[in-house]
Write a protein that holds these residues in place. Structure first.
Motif, short mmCIF file in Angstrom:
data_model
loop_
_atom_site.label_atom_id
_atom_site.label_comp_id
_atom_site.label_asym_id
_atom_site.label_seq_id
_atom_site.Cartn_x
_atom_site.Cartn_y
_atom_site.Cartn_z
N GLN A 73 0.88 -1.17 0.00
CA GLN A 73 0.00 0.00 0.00
C GLN A 73 0.91 1.21 0.00
OE1 GLN A 73 -3.47 0.49 2.66
NE2 GLN A 73 -2.68 2.52 3.14
N PHE A 74 0.83 2.00 -1.07
CA PHE A 74 1.71 3.15 -1.21
C PHE A 74 0.88 4.36 -1.62
CE2 PHE A 74 1.43 0.81 -5.11
CZ PHE A 74 1.33 1.75 -6.12
N TYR A 75 1.45 5.52 -1.44
CA TYR A 75 0.69 6.75 -1.67
C TYR A 75 1.24 7.50 -2.87
CZ TYR A 75 -1.65 5.96 2.73
OH TYR A 75 -2.41 5.40 3.73
N GLN A 76 0.32 7.91 -3.73
CA GLN A 76 0.71 8.64 -4.94
C GLN A 76 0.00 9.99 -5.00
OE1 GLN A 76 -0.05 6.31 -8.48
NE2 GLN A 76 2.01 5.44 -8.48
N PHE A 77 0.74 10.96 -5.49
CA PHE A 77 0.15 12.20 -5.95
C PHE A 77 0.29 12.18 -7.47
CE2 PHE A 77 1.24 16.30 -7.82
CZ PHE A 77 0.06 17.00 -7.59
N GLY A 78 -0.77 12.53 -8.17
CA GLY A 78 -0.69 12.51 -9.63
C GLY A 78 -1.57 13.57 -10.25
N ILE A 79 -1.27 13.92 -11.49
CA ILE A 79 -2.10 14.86 -12.24
C ILE A 79 -2.43 14.27 -13.60
CG2 ILE A 79 -1.00 16.83 -11.08
CD1 ILE A 79 0.24 17.52 -13.83
N GLU A 80 -3.53 14.72 -14.17
CA GLU A 80 -3.94 14.33 -15.51
C GLU A 80 -4.46 15.57 -16.22
OE1 GLU A 80 -3.16 11.30 -16.00
OE2 GLU A 80 -3.29 10.38 -14.01
N ALA A 81 -4.02 15.77 -17.46
CA ALA A 81 -4.53 16.84 -18.32
C ALA A 81 -5.14 16.16 -19.54
CB ALA A 81 -3.42 17.80 -18.72
N ILE A 82 -6.46 16.16 -19.63
CA ILE A 82 -7.17 15.38 -20.65
C ILE A 82 -7.93 16.31 -21.59
CG2 ILE A 82 -8.82 13.51 -21.03
CD1 ILE A 82 -8.34 12.60 -18.17
N GLY A 83 -7.80 16.04 -22.90
CA GLY A 83 -8.59 16.76 -23.88
C GLY A 83 -7.80 17.54 -24.90
#
Length: 425
Positions: free
Chosen positions: A124-134
């Motif tokens: 069990q690990f922790y992620q920060f992430g972003i997504e730019a869609i379109g």
């Protein structure tokens, strides 16, 4: 029976949790500057979302997912990564219909993979992430990379590097795939079973194999750079120009493929160069995933994103001997003597806290010396002493622990005095 924490998980205790909060605050404030907004998705999804979205040939799907049947026999999986869930939410909630595009999102939360635990790597690990869609534009690729690097720089890291590659568009990847099959097929029996299975389904995964990474054919494998068509080359070169314009140094690595099937065009990793950081140097990874939204049932909507491990960032801070600027100081400790003074202290405590002043009292009926010790352990900035004599005179003694100065304050002015000294208001 004494219970122990499951292997590959961790308790984040007070003293450490403040460091996590500090990192999360940096990430959220950076996202606000870049106009990314938070999305929160479920911790489990239908298994098919990950087999289709992440890719059946990946180690994640084949070996690492926590999958179970619910009481109605539906196959569910604890999320092993964040992008597929965000893509599903983007489609299901029709975020593509928003006239403001791209849709810019970020997430923070636990992910789950069954793999061998080691330093900085958990089940069990922790992620920060972003997504730019379109949007399909190398400028947004540069923005995503810039955002990731900004977080590391704000955290204080100096020994980091950006490694980047282009995986090309669909046609470029198809040509490269055929070249890889021709390269590996004559000696594929010298490779592990996973590589043998992937030869005709996804030979790009062979380049990412940890077991056979030292095989001589790895060093002579066809480079994707030799199979990029003109459109893919133009896209990649434009991205590199943007990175140079932003004063972002980079290294092009033709062997960088990432571990997920949905990547195309841009792929990148941010690594630590810190001495003693360990064998696994990757801090964050990401890339472009044109086609993923369509794969999970949506319209054509190209996207790009990255995910960073919070555990790995903390380990990198340790390697560079950077101590996060977090404290657990108490603004004011009220030392009360006698029942009436204690009752008054409880009321004062509530008033201080209502003004945002962190405050504490003794709950163990200690003598004054013991209460001073308790205040010291809490690193109290001020100690307010209230006895029955002070109560009768409607006064309270306040000691500044840094200067040693002690003042007598009217009781009805005490909260205002503390607010002025703590918040400046």
């Amino acid at each position: 029976m004494a219970y122990k924490i499951p292997r590959g998980t961790q308790d984040i205790l007070p003293g450490d949790s403040e460091k996590w909060q500090w990192i999360e605050t940096i990430a959220k404030e950076t996202c606000k500057a870049y106009q990314y907004r938070e999305i929160r998705t479920p911790m489990f999804e239908h298994t098919d979302l990950f087999t289709r979205g992440v890719g059946e040939s990946t180690d994640i799907v084949q070996k690492e997912m926590y999958t179970f049947d619910d009481r109605k026999g539906r196959s569910l999986t604890l999320r092993p990564e964040g992008t597929a869930s965000v893509a599903r939410a983007f489609v299901e909630n029709k975020l593509y219909a928003n006239p403001v595009q791209p849709t810019k999102l970020y997430y923070i939360g636990p992910m789950f993979r069954y793999e061998r635990p080691q330093t900085g790597r958990y089940r069990q690990f922790y992620q920060f992430g972003i997504e730019a869609i379109g949007i399909n534009d190398p400028a947004i690729d540069a923005e995503v990379i810039s955002l990731a690097l900004s977080i590391y720089k704000k955290a204080g890291l100096k020994n980091i590097k950006l490694v980047i590659n282009s995986l090309g568009d669909k046609d470029s990847r198809a040509a490269h795939k055929e070249a890889l099959i021709r390269h590996f097929e004559p000696r594929i029996d010298e490779f592990c079973g996973d590589c043998q299975k992937r030869l005709h389904t996804n030979p790009l995964r062979i380049l990412d194999c940890k077991q056979d990474r030292d095989h001589e054919l790895m060093g002579t494998a066809p480079s994707i750079q030799d199979y990029l068509n003109e459109e893919s080359k133009e896209y990649f070169n434009k991205l590199l120009t943007y990175l140079s314009d932003l004063d972002i140094p980079y290294t092009v690595d033709p062997n960088l493929v990432r571990g997920l099937d949905y990547y195309n065009h841009t792929a990148f990793e941010i690594m630590s160069d810190a001495e003693g950081f360990g064998a696994i140097t990757t801090l964050a990874g990401g890339g472009r995933y044109n086609g993923l939204v369509e794969e999970v049932g949506g319209p054509e909507a190209p996207g790009i994103g990255f995910a960073m491990s919070i555990e790995r960032l903390l380990a990198a801070l340790d390697a560079e001997q950077i101590e996060p600027p977090v404290t657990n100081e108490t603004d004011c400790f009220i030392a009360a003597l006698g029942d009436k003074a204690r009752d008054a202290a409880v009321r004062l405590l509530a008033q201080l806290r209502a003004e945002g002043i962190s405050s504490e009292i003794d709950y163990e009926n200690k003598k004054l010396k013991g209460q001073f010790k308790a205040a010291e352990r809490r690193s109290a900035k001020f100690i307010a002493i209230l006895g029955e004599n002070e109560l009768n005179e409607q006064k309270i003694n306040v000691k500044d622990t840094e200067t040693g100065e002690q003042l007598e304050i009217k009781l009805d002015e005490f909260v205002r005095f503390m607010k002025a000294n703590i918040t400046g208001a």
